[in-house]
Design a protein around this motif. Structure first.
Motif, short mmCIF file in Angstrom:
data_model
loop_
_atom_site.label_atom_id
_atom_site.label_comp_id
_atom_site.label_asym_id
_atom_site.label_seq_id
_atom_site.Cartn_x
_atom_site.Cartn_y
_atom_site.Cartn_z
N ILE A 36 30.37 36.65 8.29
CA ILE A 36 29.55 37.77 7.28
C ILE A 36 27.99 37.44 7.05
O ILE A 36 27.02 38.27 6.87
N ALA A 44 25.43 38.43 1.93
CA ALA A 44 25.57 37.00 1.63
C ALA A 44 24.81 36.37 0.92
O ALA A 44 25.02 35.33 0.36
N ALA A 217 28.86 31.58 3.77
CA ALA A 217 28.29 32.84 4.01
C ALA A 217 27.09 32.81 3.31
O ALA A 217 26.01 33.17 3.93
#
Length: 442
Positions: A36, A44, A217
């Protein structure tokens, strides 16, 4: 199938499905978080994503102080010989200094052999590290010693300062020990409080995958794969050196004591993955203490060695400081003499002891070390500023492994290591994948 003992009776439990194992969930969350962060960096970098990782760490930290207090007080209160506390402390500090020296030497050797900073010809911006240098210059040895003494007991718990809580816990434990029979039900009450706190940890740990996802992330989204850039060599060298230290130095120590370092790593895999996902060794401290007790280490040794080790046994930070110092010197074109490198080793032995007592731990202690060795090297910290985050995980991983091994060594040194439990735990004869299960059956 796995076995456990309840009230002296062996109980056989079916092995959990793989998708319900905590370390599997954390590992999957880390991978998804990295993907991600790479594919959707703007998403993110969202504050709410970052809050997932930060919130999980805060949940863990909120119970660290009371767990440390209860564990240490309980350990001391149940000791018949008060001199044992001092004996365990001295043995732990001797071990810490010897192993820390090995960590520093390995960092120097690999830095000189690989020379990861050679040919970089960097021109850093001194302003980028001014704040870190200011904090490092303010952290004098005498300040670190005085910082161990809290302004108030309540303040020590409120701030969550491990060393301050540890100091008060030791004093309180001796006070309870001196009371003898007059202490009444107080030791038992403290024991039950500790069990309750570990129960809180068991509940919080269910959110570990979510915290690991958010932390990973956000990290990848903010810095991106390109953040490695020209500094990939330093990162790879540091990873290799840390792995070499764990396998060779800690592996040899483990072999002498009578266990396999690889089996121990497998035993604490849950904690290692949590540290990897959160970049904080503190996030796994309560679970590590619980697992070490179940591995056969005595409660008193665990309660004294683990908290102390988080400030005095930072093997990963030691490797980082010597390796990063050499990297910066090479990148700036400085040829450090043997005398200067010996100074690095001696200074790092002192500055690393305050690594957990200041914000920015490893990076600020690096500033303190560079300032003593040669002020001209300090601006070079800007070179590693951007990738420090990618090395913090390995620092934390090495630190927690080192403290786990140290606790087993000191327990064996004290003659308080249950070899049967050690062999059963490392041989995976007991299911340790769920701390909550162990707490409810104790």
């Amino acid at each position: 199938m796995t076995s456990a003992t309840m009230n002296g009776i062996d109980v056989v439990r079916p092995r959990k499905p793989w998708y319900r194992l905590l370390y599997v969930q954390v590992l999957i969350a880390i991978v998804i978080g990295a993907i991600i962060g790479w594919l959707f960096p703007d998403f993110a970098r969202n504050d709410w994503i970052k809050a997932l990782g930060d919130g999980f760490i805060k949940l863990i930290r909120m119970v660290i102080a009371p767990i440390i207090f209860c564990t240490v007080v309980s350990g001391i209160a149940h000791i018949q010989d008060a001199r044992k506390v001092g004996r365990v402390g001295v043995k732990a500090l001797v071990y810490f200094e010897v192993v820390s020296t090995f960590a520093l030497i390995i960092g120097l050797l690999i830095g000189n052999l690989v020379k990861p900073g050679a040919g970089l010809a960097a021109k850093p911006d001194p302003a980028a590290v001014a704040g870190y240098l200011k904090q490092a210059s303010e952290q004098k040895p005498v300040d670190f010693i005085l910082h161990i003494i809290p302004d108030s007991v309540v303040g020590a718990f409120a701030q969550g300062d491990i060393l301050q809580v540890l100091l008060f816990a030791i004093l309180f434990g001796f006070a309870v020990l001196a009371l003898g029979k007059r202490a009444g039900a107080l030791p038992g009450l403290i024991d039950e409080t500790a069990h309750a706190m570990f129960g809180v940890i068991a509940i919080v740990m269910k959110a570990a995958p979510l915290g690991a996802f958010g932390a990973m992330a956000y990290t990848i989204g903010r810095f991106g794969p390109q953040a490695l850039g020209n500094l990939l060599g330093l990162i790879a060298t540091f990873y290799f050196t840390a792995a070499l230290f764990v396998v060779v130095v800690l592996g040899l120590i483990a072999r002498i004591v009578g266990f396999s370092i690889f089996k121990f790593l497998a035993y604490i895999k849950d904690e290692l993955l949590i540290v990897l996902g959160t970049s904080s060794s503190e996030s796994a401290l309560p679970q590590l203490m619980e697992k070490l007790e179940r591995l056969g280490c005595s409660k008193s040794v665990v309660g004294l060695v683990v908290p102390t080790g988080y400030s005095f046994n930072l093997d990963g930070t030691n490797i980082y400081m010597t390796l990063a110092t050499l990297f910066i010197a090479q990148a700036l074109g400085f040829d450090l003499t043997l005398k200067q490198q010996i100074v690095i080793l001696l200074v790092a032995l002192l500055t690393s002891k305050g690594a957990s007592g200041v914000t920015g731990a490893g990076f600020i202690t690096l500033a303190a070390t560079l300032a003593v060795v040669s002020p001209t090297l300090v601006p070079g910290m800007a070179i590693v500023l951007g990738i420090d985050k990618f090395m913090s995980e390995v620092r934390a991983l090495t630190n927690i492994i080192g403290n786990g091994v140290a606790t087993i060594v000191v327990s064996a040194w004290e003659g308080e290591l249950d070899r049967d439990k050690l062999n059963a735990g490392l041989g995976r004869q007991i299911d340790t994948s769920d701390i909550e299960t162990a707490i409810t059956t104790d």
